[in-house]
Scaffold this motif. Structure first.
Motif, short mmCIF file in Angstrom:
data_model
loop_
_atom_site.label_atom_id
_atom_site.label_comp_id
_atom_site.label_asym_id
_atom_site.label_seq_id
_atom_site.Cartn_x
_atom_site.Cartn_y
_atom_site.Cartn_z
N SER A 269 -5.94 3.45 -5.91
CA SER A 269 -6.98 3.43 -4.88
C SER A 269 -6.43 4.01 -3.59
CB SER A 269 -7.46 2.00 -4.63
OG SER A 269 -8.55 2.00 -3.75
N GLU A 270 -7.35 4.47 -2.76
CA GLU A 270 -6.98 4.88 -1.39
C GLU A 270 -6.80 3.60 -0.58
OE1 GLU A 270 -6.68 6.02 2.41
OE2 GLU A 270 -8.48 4.95 1.89
N GLY A 271 -5.75 3.56 0.24
CA GLY A 271 -5.35 2.32 0.90
C GLY A 271 -6.42 1.70 1.80
N ILE B 285 0.86 -1.19 0.00
CA ILE B 285 0.00 0.00 0.00
C ILE B 285 0.89 1.24 0.00
CG2 ILE B 285 -1.80 1.26 1.25
CD1 ILE B 285 -2.75 -1.38 2.42
N GLY B 286 0.67 2.13 -0.97
CA GLY B 286 1.55 3.31 -1.11
C GLY B 286 2.85 2.90 -1.78
N CYS B 287 2.72 2.25 -2.95
CA CYS B 287 3.91 1.64 -3.59
C CYS B 287 4.81 2.67 -4.25
CB CYS B 287 3.47 0.59 -4.61
SG CYS B 287 2.52 1.30 -5.98
N GLY B 288 4.37 3.93 -4.33
CA GLY B 288 5.22 4.98 -4.90
C GLY B 288 5.73 4.60 -6.28
N ASN B 289 7.04 4.73 -6.49
CA ASN B 289 7.60 4.51 -7.84
C ASN B 289 7.76 3.04 -8.21
OD1 ASN B 289 9.86 3.55 -6.56
ND2 ASN B 289 11.11 5.37 -6.92
#
Ligand SMILES: C[S@@+](CC[C@H](N)C(=O)[O-])C[C@H]1O[C@@H](n2cnc3c(N)ncnc32)[C@H](O)[C@@H]1O
Length: 281
Positions: free
Chosen positions: A74-76, A26-30
């Motif tokens: 998506s929002e986590g 969740i929030g994998c960024g790049n």
């Protein structure tokens, strides 16, 4: 195979139910860490989610040649609650999430998140968390210690991500923990409906007056923030909040039908579906 999968496609194709070894970041960024996971876990299906289009574009270009890695926008908390079926995740990673200094309530991880995660992990599934912010680390650690569903484990603290490098290069200390799911909570009620038009006979003159309408039901909150009108078509900007998460949604009303705008997640959580049915159905 395309690398960007929508939440609707995940549900329609039962992607998560059908996968034996499913890992979510969740929030994998790049997407750097998705690449590492793909290499380290040769039999896993690897999913990264993020809310930022900018980050997702970078992640997609990193994973474009990887067979078992995918991303979703998506929002986590929303994704974990509504899209991930119970008992399907083998591992979940949250690495260097935004700490929201001064607005800690906005943080991704709190007790609700930990309880929902317990529902979504398989038995003995693992959770990994890293941050550069000590009080965020301590609050997540406390939530896990308090939870009957997890036990802290001595996991790795080596997460090579952009933000890990950023904080280390600034001489900042980083904190990490891992936990194992040891017990399942009772099943939750996380029913979702795929978006499809609902018949409505609501009159334009009534629709025009709906701006500001608020509804509270069983701890959920729904509000119509704006009503836009164009040539007999209406667009409603709404917000729906439940426990620790909220989501803005746009509904269009056209030809006697109401549905979510296709740019949205295209799924209705059950409580929101019931609100829309009761107001417009
Ligand atoms: C500080 S960056 C960390 C990125 C990566 N994990 C790393 O360690 O380099 C936080 C990431 O989480 C994403 N994000 C923030 N809030 C989120 C939320 N509620 N749900 C999903 N992603 C979120 C941001 O868009 C951003 O890409």
């Amino acid at each position: 195979m395309k690398k960007f999968v929508t939440p609707r496609e995940i549900i329609e194709n039962r992607l998560f139910e059908e996968s034996g070894n499913l890992i979510l970041e969740i929030g994998c960024g790049n997407g750097e860490f998705l690449v590492q996971l793909h290499e380290a876990k040769p039999d896993a299906l690897i999913f990264g989610i993020d809310i930022s289009n900018f980050a997702l574009r970078k992640a997609i270009s990193r994973i474009k040649n990887l067979k078992r890695a995918f991303v979703t926008k998506s929002e986590g908390r929303w994704f974990l609650t509504w899209i991930v079926p119970e008992g399907t995740l083998t591992e979940t990673y949250v690495l260097f999430p935004d700490p929201w200094p001064g607005r800690e309530k906005r943080r991704l991880i709190d007790e609700n998140f930990i309880n929902t995660l317990a529902q979504k992990l398989k038995n003995n599934g693992s959770f990994f968390f890293a941050t550069d912010v000590e009080d965020y680390f301590l609050s997540v650690k406390r939530s896990i210690e308090k939870s009957p569903f997890f036990r802290l484990t001595t996991g790795t603290d080596a997460f090579y991500t952009k933000y890990e490098r950023k904080w280390k290069s600034m001489g900042k200390k980083t904190f990490s923990l891992s936990a194992e799911k040891v017990e399942s909570p009772p099943p939750g009620h996380f029913k979702v409906y795929l978006n499809k038009p609902i018949k409505t006979s609501i009159k334009p003159s009534t629709l025009e007056k709906l701006k500001g309408l608020e509804l509270r039901t069983e701890g959920n909150f729904f509000k119509i923030l704006e009503v836009y009108r164009d040539n007999g078509k209406f667009l409603l900007k709404t917000v729906f909040r439940m426990k620790n998460m909220g989501q803005k949604q746009f509904f269009r009303i056209e030809n006697g039908e109401i549905d979510l705008l296709p740019v949205q997640l295209e799924i209705f959580p059950d409580p929101l579906f019931r609100i829309i049915k009761s107001l417009f159905g």
